[in-house]
Motif scaffolding. Structure first.
Motif, PDB file in Angstrom:
ATOM      1  N   PRO A 114       0.859  -1.193   0.000  1.00 20.62           N
ATOM      2  CA  PRO A 114       0.000   0.000   0.000  1.00 20.62           C
ATOM      3  C   PRO A 114       0.897   1.246   0.000  1.00 20.62           C
ATOM      4  O   PRO A 114       2.015   1.211   0.545  1.00 20.62           O
ATOM      5  N   GLU A 115       0.430   2.310  -0.589  1.00 23.76           N
ATOM      6  CA  GLU A 115       1.263   3.502  -0.774  1.00 23.76           C
ATOM      7  C   GLU A 115       1.851   4.019   0.541  1.00 23.76           C
ATOM      8  O   GLU A 115       3.022   4.400   0.582  1.00 23.76           O
ATOM      9  N   THR A 116       1.088   4.000   1.608  1.00 22.18           N
ATOM     10  CA  THR A 116       1.590   4.517   2.883  1.00 22.18           C
ATOM     11  C   THR A 116       2.786   3.702   3.378  1.00 22.18           C
ATOM     12  O   THR A 116       3.767   4.264   3.857  1.00 22.18           O
ATOM     13  N   HIS A 117       2.714   2.386   3.258  1.00 23.02           N
ATOM     14  CA  HIS A 117       3.819   1.530   3.683  1.00 23.02           C
ATOM     15  C   HIS A 117       5.004   1.662   2.726  1.00 23.02           C
ATOM     16  O   HIS A 117       6.160   1.698   3.154  1.00 23.02           O
ATOM     17  N   ARG A 118       4.720   1.738   1.421  1.00 24.99           N
ATOM     18  CA  ARG A 118       5.778   1.832   0.416  1.00 24.99           C
ATOM     19  C   ARG A 118       6.591   3.119   0.617  1.00 24.99           C
ATOM     20  O   ARG A 118       7.810   3.103   0.572  1.00 24.99           O
ATOM     21  N   GLU A 119       5.889   4.236   0.865  1.00 27.84           N
ATOM     22  CA  GLU A 119       6.594   5.507   1.080  1.00 27.84           C
ATOM     23  C   GLU A 119       7.539   5.411   2.275  1.00 27.84           C
ATOM     24  O   GLU A 119       8.687   5.848   2.195  1.00 27.84           O
ATOM     25  N   ALA A 120       7.056   4.853   3.372  1.00 25.32           N
ATOM     26  CA  ALA A 120       7.896   4.728   4.568  1.00 25.32           C
ATOM     27  C   ALA A 120       9.097   3.822   4.297  1.00 25.32           C
ATOM     28  O   ALA A 120      10.229   4.150   4.669  1.00 25.32           O
ATOM     29  N   ILE A 121       8.861   2.688   3.640  1.00 18.76           N
ATOM     30  CA  ILE A 121       9.949   1.746   3.325  1.00 18.76           C
ATOM     31  C   ILE A 121      10.987   2.417   2.431  1.00 18.76           C
ATOM     32  O   ILE A 121      12.194   2.324   2.680  1.00 18.76           O
ATOM     33  N   LEU A 122      10.564   3.089   1.379  1.00 19.45           N
ATOM     34  CA  LEU A 122      11.496   3.715   0.442  1.00 19.45           C
ATOM     35  C   LEU A 122      12.300   4.824   1.108  1.00 19.45           C
ATOM     36  O   LEU A 122      13.517   4.917   0.909  1.00 19.45           O
ATOM     37  N   LEU A 123      11.634   5.672   1.882  1.00 16.79           N
ATOM     38  CA  LEU A 123      12.355   6.761   2.536  1.00 16.79           C
ATOM     39  C   LEU A 123      13.358   6.236   3.567  1.00 16.79           C
ATOM     40  O   LEU A 123      14.490   6.709   3.641  1.00 16.79           O
ATOM     41  N   PHE A 124      12.937   5.265   4.354  1.00 16.16           N
ATOM     42  CA  PHE A 124      13.798   4.759   5.421  1.00 16.16           C
ATOM     43  C   PHE A 124      14.939   3.902   4.880  1.00 16.16           C
ATOM     44  O   PHE A 124      16.098   4.124   5.212  1.00 16.16           O
ATOM     45  N   TYR A 125      14.625   2.930   4.031  1.00 19.89           N
ATOM     46  CA  TYR A 125      15.648   1.999   3.582  1.00 19.89           C
ATOM     47  C   TYR A 125      16.425   2.470   2.355  1.00 19.89           C
ATOM     48  O   TYR A 125      17.630   2.275   2.271  1.00 19.89           O
ATOM     49  N   PHE A 126      15.738   3.070   1.399  1.00 25.69           N
ATOM     50  CA  PHE A 126      16.414   3.416   0.155  1.00 25.69           C
ATOM     51  C   PHE A 126      17.013   4.809   0.186  1.00 25.69           C
ATOM     52  O   PHE A 126      18.100   5.028  -0.319  1.00 25.69           O
ATOM     53  N   CYS A 127      16.315   5.752   0.795  1.00 24.02           N
ATOM     54  CA  CYS A 127      16.878   7.096   0.932  1.00 24.02           C
ATOM     55  C   CYS A 127      17.705   7.210   2.207  1.00 24.02           C
ATOM     56  O   CYS A 127      18.348   8.224   2.444  1.00 24.02           O
ATOM     57  N   GLU A 128      17.654   6.165   3.022  1.00 27.90           N
ATOM     58  CA  GLU A 128      18.396   6.076   4.267  1.00 27.90           C
ATOM     59  C   GLU A 128      18.126   7.250   5.203  1.00 27.90           C
ATOM     60  O   GLU A 128      19.029   7.780   5.839  1.00 27.90           O
ATOM     61  N   LEU A 129      16.864   7.663   5.269  1.00 25.92           N
ATOM     62  CA  LEU A 129      16.472   8.687   6.223  1.00 25.92           C
ATOM     63  C   LEU A 129      16.255   8.029   7.578  1.00 25.92           C
ATOM     64  O   LEU A 129      15.903   6.856   7.664  1.00 25.92           O
ATOM     65  N   SER A 130      16.437   8.790   8.624  1.00 27.05           N
ATOM     66  CA  SER A 130      16.154   8.290   9.962  1.00 27.05           C
ATOM     67  C   SER A 130      14.640   8.207  10.146  1.00 27.05           C
ATOM     68  O   SER A 130      13.872   8.734   9.332  1.00 27.05           O
ATOM     69  N   VAL A 131      14.227   7.584  11.230  1.00 25.43           N
ATOM     70  CA  VAL A 131      12.790   7.514  11.516  1.00 25.43           C
ATOM     71  C   VAL A 131      12.234   8.930  11.675  1.00 25.43           C
ATOM     72  O   VAL A 131      11.166   9.250  11.144  1.00 25.43           O
TER      73      VAL A 131
END
Length: 170
Positions: A114-131
């Motif tokens: 779902p878009e909400t989960h995908r956005e969080a996953i991409l930002l955290f893991y792929f963009c390596e942003l902190s929580v």
């Protein structure tokens, strides 16, 4: 045009962004996962806008811009590859068809979120942003980010595990 944009001319900056966009997109399509090329293009344009005044030499602009795109693409993709490579057998020296399939399966699993989960996953893991940074970018609380990451990982794990064949279930 580059010198004028560096000096703060808004019209020159707008023209530079318009001219650079197709080149950035073409490079992003070559070096990013296909579905992330547009995101990488937008991120590169934003970085160009923010960092153009720091450019030391106008002659260095093309290479500077390509390095920005490359860093963004590899920043989006490399954490994914690192996680996949961690799953590989240490004795395997070259990427085989199974590795490519695993990468594609992981990409499909992320796309299916779902878009909400995908956005969080991409930002955290792929963009390596902190929580905290992910929460700020999404406009939600840190706790909500942690929940989305937890549920997103669970959905990815379930999708990658897939159905158990009948002979293995017995």
């Amino acid at each position: 045009m580059i010198a004028a944009a560096r000096a703060g001319d808004a019209a020159a900056l707008e023209a530079l962004l318009r001219v650079a966009r197709p080149h950035i997109r073409r490079y992003a399509e070559r070096y990013c996962v296909a579905q992330m090329a547009e995101d990488a293009t937008q991120e590169a344009l934003w970085t160009l806008y923010r960092r153009l005044p720091a450019l030391r030499s106008v002659a260095a602009f093309p290479l500077w811009l390509l390095r920005i795109v490359a860093r963004i693409c590899f920043g989006l993709v490399s954490p994914l590859w690192r996680r996949i490579e961690a799953l590989q057998d240490d004795s395997q020296s070259a990427a085989g068809p199974d590795d490519i399939e695993l990468r594609l399966d992981l990409e499909r699993a992320i796309e299916a979120l779902p878009e909400t989960h995908r956005e969080a996953i991409l930002l955290f893991y792929f963009c390596e942003l902190s929580v905290a940074d992910t929460a700020a970018r999404l406009g939600i609380s840190r706790e909500a980010v942690k929940v989305r990451l937890h549920r997103g990982r669970a959905l990815i794990r379930d999708r990658l595990a897939g159905p158990i064949p009948a002979e293995e279930a017995s």
